[in-house]
Motif scaffolding. Structure first.
Motif, PDB file in Angstrom:
ATOM      1  N   LEU A 100       0.827  -1.212   0.000  1.00 56.91           N
ATOM      2  CA  LEU A 100       0.000   0.000   0.000  1.00 56.91           C
ATOM      3  C   LEU A 100       0.860   1.260   0.000  1.00 56.91           C
ATOM      4  CD1 LEU A 100      -2.781  -1.205   2.435  1.00 56.91           C
ATOM      5  CD2 LEU A 100      -3.195  -0.349   0.122  1.00 56.91           C
ATOM      6  N   HIS A 101       1.944   1.231   0.749  1.00 55.55           N
ATOM      7  CA  HIS A 101       2.840   2.391   0.763  1.00 55.55           C
ATOM      8  C   HIS A 101       3.542   2.560  -0.590  1.00 55.55           C
ATOM      9  CE1 HIS A 101       2.562   4.251   4.642  1.00 55.55           C
ATOM     10  NE2 HIS A 101       2.780   3.127   5.292  1.00 55.55           N
ATOM     11  N   ILE A 102       3.890   1.455  -1.228  1.00 58.27           N
ATOM     12  CA  ILE A 102       4.507   1.543  -2.561  1.00 58.27           C
ATOM     13  C   ILE A 102       3.509   2.130  -3.553  1.00 58.27           C
ATOM     14  CG2 ILE A 102       5.416   0.200  -4.502  1.00 58.27           C
ATOM     15  CD1 ILE A 102       6.639  -1.724  -2.433  1.00 58.27           C
ATOM     16  N   ILE A 103       2.267   1.665  -3.507  1.00 59.29           N
ATOM     17  CA  ILE A 103       1.223   2.200  -4.383  1.00 59.29           C
ATOM     18  C   ILE A 103       1.027   3.691  -4.108  1.00 59.29           C
ATOM     19  CG2 ILE A 103      -1.280   2.146  -4.831  1.00 59.29           C
ATOM     20  CD1 ILE A 103      -1.076  -0.943  -4.410  1.00 59.29           C
ATOM     21  N   ARG A 104       1.069   4.074  -2.837  1.00 59.32           N
ATOM     22  CA  ARG A 104       0.947   5.494  -2.470  1.00 59.32           C
ATOM     23  C   ARG A 104       2.100   6.306  -3.069  1.00 59.32           C
ATOM     24  NH1 ARG A 104       3.472   8.416   1.204  1.00 59.32           N
ATOM     25  NH2 ARG A 104       4.445   6.578   2.155  1.00 59.32           N
ATOM     26  N   LYS A 105       3.301   5.767  -3.007  1.00 61.10           N
ATOM     27  CA  LYS A 105       4.465   6.481  -3.550  1.00 61.10           C
ATOM     28  C   LYS A 105       4.393   6.578  -5.071  1.00 61.10           C
ATOM     29  CE  LYS A 105       7.462   5.153   0.295  1.00 61.10           C
ATOM     30  NZ  LYS A 105       8.571   4.266   0.732  1.00 61.10           N
ATOM     31  N   ILE A 106       3.901   5.527  -5.730  1.00 55.12           N
ATOM     32  CA  ILE A 106       3.705   5.571  -7.182  1.00 55.12           C
ATOM     33  C   ILE A 106       2.670   6.639  -7.526  1.00 55.12           C
ATOM     34  CG2 ILE A 106       2.812   4.271  -9.166  1.00 55.12           C
ATOM     35  CD1 ILE A 106       4.089   1.754  -7.891  1.00 55.12           C
ATOM     36  N   ARG A 107       1.587   6.688  -6.760  1.00 60.25           N
ATOM     37  CA  ARG A 107       0.578   7.728  -6.939  1.00 60.25           C
ATOM     38  C   ARG A 107       1.201   9.112  -6.859  1.00 60.25           C
ATOM     39  NH1 ARG A 107      -3.040   9.568  -2.566  1.00 60.25           N
ATOM     40  NH2 ARG A 107      -1.033   9.704  -1.497  1.00 60.25           N
ATOM     41  N   ASN A 108       2.067   9.293  -5.852  1.00 64.34           N
ATOM     42  CA  ASN A 108       2.697  10.594  -5.659  1.00 64.34           C
ATOM     43  C   ASN A 108       3.636  10.953  -6.808  1.00 64.34           C
ATOM     44  OD1 ASN A 108       1.324  10.873  -3.257  1.00 64.34           O
ATOM     45  ND2 ASN A 108       3.064  10.325  -1.953  1.00 64.34           N
ATOM     46  N   GLU A 109       4.335   9.943  -7.344  1.00 70.02           N
ATOM     47  CA  GLU A 109       5.228  10.179  -8.498  1.00 70.02           C
ATOM     48  C   GLU A 109       4.431  10.762  -9.657  1.00 70.02           C
ATOM     49  OE1 GLU A 109       8.491   9.628  -9.187  1.00 70.02           O
ATOM     50  OE2 GLU A 109       9.249   8.357  -7.572  1.00 70.02           O
ATOM     51  N   PHE A 110       3.279  10.164  -9.945  1.00 70.70           N
ATOM     52  CA  PHE A 110       2.440  10.646 -11.037  1.00 70.70           C
ATOM     53  C   PHE A 110       1.831  12.013 -10.712  1.00 70.70           C
ATOM     54  CE2 PHE A 110       2.245   6.161 -12.515  1.00 70.70           C
ATOM     55  CZ  PHE A 110       2.435   6.377 -13.875  1.00 70.70           C
ATOM     56  N   ALA A 111       1.333  12.146  -9.491  1.00 70.64           N
ATOM     57  CA  ALA A 111       0.605  13.363  -9.119  1.00 70.64           C
ATOM     58  C   ALA A 111       1.495  14.595  -9.087  1.00 70.64           C
ATOM     59  CB  ALA A 111      -0.064  13.161  -7.759  1.00 70.64           C
ATOM     60  N   HIS A 112       2.760  14.413  -8.710  1.00 71.62           N
ATOM     61  CA  HIS A 112       3.642  15.563  -8.508  1.00 71.62           C
ATOM     62  C   HIS A 112       4.563  15.843  -9.691  1.00 71.62           C
ATOM     63  CE1 HIS A 112       3.142  14.585  -3.954  1.00 71.62           C
ATOM     64  NE2 HIS A 112       2.112  15.264  -4.431  1.00 71.62           N
ATOM     65  N   SER A 113       4.535  14.998 -10.688  1.00 68.84           N
ATOM     66  CA  SER A 113       5.414  15.202 -11.839  1.00 68.84           C
ATOM     67  C   SER A 113       4.811  16.206 -12.816  1.00 68.84           C
ATOM     68  CB  SER A 113       5.663  13.868 -12.560  1.00 68.84           C
ATOM     69  OG  SER A 113       6.434  14.087 -13.724  1.00 68.84           O
ATOM     70  N   MET A 114       5.617  17.162 -13.236  1.00 64.03           N
ATOM     71  CA  MET A 114       5.179  18.141 -14.223  1.00 64.03           C
ATOM     72  C   MET A 114       5.374  17.611 -15.645  1.00 64.03           C
ATOM     73  SD  MET A 114       4.027  20.512 -12.336  1.00 64.03           S
ATOM     74  CE  MET A 114       3.770  21.810 -13.536  1.00 64.03           C
ATOM     75  N   GLU A 115       6.057  16.460 -15.763  1.00 65.20           N
ATOM     76  CA  GLU A 115       6.307  15.863 -17.070  1.00 65.20           C
ATOM     77  C   GLU A 115       5.242  14.800 -17.358  1.00 65.20           C
ATOM     78  OE1 GLU A 115      10.185  14.212 -17.024  1.00 65.20           O
ATOM     79  OE2 GLU A 115      11.166  16.090 -16.414  1.00 65.20           O
ATOM     80  N   ILE A 116       5.130  14.413 -18.616  1.00 65.04           N
ATOM     81  CA  ILE A 116       4.247  13.313 -18.992  1.00 65.04           C
ATOM     82  C   ILE A 116       5.028  12.024 -18.783  1.00 65.04           C
ATOM     83  CG2 ILE A 116       2.942  12.231 -20.855  1.00 65.04           C
ATOM     84  CD1 ILE A 116       2.588  14.997 -22.079  1.00 65.04           C
ATOM     85  N   SER A 126      10.651   0.680 -11.184  1.00 66.32           N
ATOM     86  CA  SER A 126      11.407   0.067 -10.082  1.00 66.32           C
ATOM     87  C   SER A 126      10.507  -0.212  -8.884  1.00 66.32           C
ATOM     88  CB  SER A 126      12.553   0.995  -9.670  1.00 66.32           C
ATOM     89  OG  SER A 126      13.255   0.468  -8.567  1.00 66.32           O
ATOM     90  N   ARG A 127       9.636   0.728  -8.568  1.00 62.09           N
ATOM     91  CA  ARG A 127       8.713   0.519  -7.443  1.00 62.09           C
ATOM     92  C   ARG A 127       7.739  -0.626  -7.749  1.00 62.09           C
ATOM     93  NH1 ARG A 127       9.443   4.401  -3.697  1.00 62.09           N
ATOM     94  NH2 ARG A 127       9.977   6.537  -4.328  1.00 62.09           N
ATOM     95  N   CYS A 128       7.285  -0.708  -8.994  1.00 61.40           N
ATOM     96  CA  CYS A 128       6.361  -1.792  -9.363  1.00 61.40           C
ATOM     97  C   CYS A 128       7.007  -3.155  -9.159  1.00 61.40           C
ATOM     98  CB  CYS A 128       5.905  -1.630 -10.812  1.00 61.40           C
ATOM     99  SG  CYS A 128       4.768  -0.252 -11.078  1.00 61.40           S
ATOM    100  N   ARG A 129       8.307  -3.236  -9.401  1.00 61.56           N
ATOM    101  CA  ARG A 129       9.015  -4.519  -9.206  1.00 61.56           C
ATOM    102  C   ARG A 129       9.144  -4.875  -7.729  1.00 61.56           C
ATOM    103  NH1 ARG A 129      11.942  -2.593 -13.798  1.00 61.56           N
ATOM    104  NH2 ARG A 129      13.470  -1.549 -12.462  1.00 61.56           N
ATOM    105  N   GLU A 130       8.963  -3.899  -6.851  1.00 60.79           N
ATOM    106  CA  GLU A 130       9.067  -4.148  -5.410  1.00 60.79           C
ATOM    107  C   GLU A 130       7.763  -4.691  -4.819  1.00 60.79           C
ATOM    108  OE1 GLU A 130      10.305  -0.660  -3.346  1.00 60.79           O
ATOM    109  OE2 GLU A 130      11.916  -0.214  -4.770  1.00 60.79           O
ATOM    110  N   LEU A 131       6.669  -4.591  -5.564  1.00 59.14           N
ATOM    111  CA  LEU A 131       5.363  -5.025  -5.050  1.00 59.14           C
ATOM    112  C   LEU A 131       5.358  -6.525  -4.779  1.00 59.14           C
ATOM    113  CD1 LEU A 131       3.159  -2.852  -7.406  1.00 59.14           C
ATOM    114  CD2 LEU A 131       3.315  -2.597  -4.913  1.00 59.14           C
ATOM    115  N   HIS A 132       4.697  -6.913  -3.712  1.00 56.67           N
ATOM    116  CA  HIS A 132       4.767  -8.305  -3.223  1.00 56.67           C
ATOM    117  C   HIS A 132       3.635  -9.208  -3.711  1.00 56.67           C
ATOM    118  CE1 HIS A 132       5.265 -11.689  -0.477  1.00 56.67           C
ATOM    119  NE2 HIS A 132       4.009 -11.542  -0.095  1.00 56.67           N
ATOM    120  N   HIS A 133       2.413  -8.711  -3.726  1.00 57.43           N
ATOM    121  CA  HIS A 133       1.244  -9.580  -3.908  1.00 57.43           C
ATOM    122  C   HIS A 133       0.964  -9.958  -5.370  1.00 57.43           C
ATOM    123  CE1 HIS A 133       0.408  -8.289   0.262  1.00 57.43           C
ATOM    124  NE2 HIS A 133      -0.126  -9.485   0.354  1.00 57.43           N
ATOM    125  N   ASN A 134       1.981 -10.486  -6.034  1.00 60.52           N
ATOM    126  CA  ASN A 134       1.783 -11.052  -7.372  1.00 60.52           C
ATOM    127  C   ASN A 134       1.534 -12.544  -7.189  1.00 60.52           C
ATOM    128  OD1 ASN A 134       1.780 -11.896  -9.998  1.00 60.52           O
ATOM    129  ND2 ASN A 134       3.880 -11.278 -10.459  1.00 60.52           N
TER     130      ASN A 134
END
Length: 205
Positions: A100-116, A126-134
């Motif tokens: 959940l914290h990784i998903i939150r951080k990914i959300r923040n990466e998208f939300a705060h980036s001024m780039e596409i 890299s964060r997606c590769r850290e996710l456990h529940h696959n």
């Protein structure tokens, strides 16, 4: 794929159809239609809301106090605080907290980036590769991994809601009740006996 695999897939589909609410299934379907940014923001918002519902179901029934804490600028209104509180109360596992914290951080990466940016953006991939529940432990693209695991965690939160037992409000002390008055008398008697023992013990010294 052999017949045994087909049976397993059928069992998984049947499990999903019979135990996971429509809103969670619809959530999964909607993610496929979103842009990468929309997918990340929607997933985090949905999981945030599920955590809120889980906590509300667990805590005592006091809507005004709950609303004050969990909405607007309330102390527990953030996604992060809901994740940590749910873990500390034993409602989610350590691995669920981490995902959940990784998903939150990914959300923040998208939300705060001024780039596409998209899920192939190196920090996000890299964060997606850290996710456990696959569950199937297979290799997926960052976006597919994110979507699958967000859906899986949503299922776990829903399962937690089915099992959680609501807390009850502690009863107020009735200072006029016979039980309380008897307790006071007993306490006073005990204190007198302790004081008498200490006096006798000091005289013997």
């Amino acid at each position: 794929m052999n017949s045994k695999d087909l049976e397993n897939v059928d069992e998984v589909i049947n499990f999903i159809n019979t135990t996971i609410p429509d809103e969670v299934v619809k959530f999964r379907l909607h993610l496929d239609k979103e842009t990468d940014r929309g997918c990340a923001l929607m997933a985090a918002a949905f999981l945030d809301e599920l955590l809120k519902k889980l906590l509300e179901k667990y805590m005592v029934n006091e809507p005004n106090s709950f609303k004050e804490l969990f909405t607007g600028s309330g102390g527990l209104s953030s996604f992060s605080s809901k994740i940590n509180l749910s873990y500390l109360l034993g409602l989610i596992s350590e691995k669920s907290k981490r995902d959940l914290h990784i998903i939150r951080k990914i959300r923040n990466e998208f939300a705060h980036s001024m780039e596409i940016i998209d899920f192939e953006h190196p920090p996000i991939a890299s964060r997606c590769r850290e996710l456990h529940h696959n569950v199937f432990r297979d290799e997926l693209s960052p976006r597919k991994s994110f979507v699958r695991i967000a859906f899986g965690v949503a299922g776990l939160l829903n399962g937690a809601m089915l099992m959680v037992e609501k807390r009850s409000v502690h009863e107020n002390i009735d200072f006029d009740s016979d039980e309380w008055l008897k307790g006071i008398v007993s306490s006073e008697k005990l204190l007198k006996e302790i004081a008498l023992y200490q006096i006798n013990n000091n005289e013997q010294k």
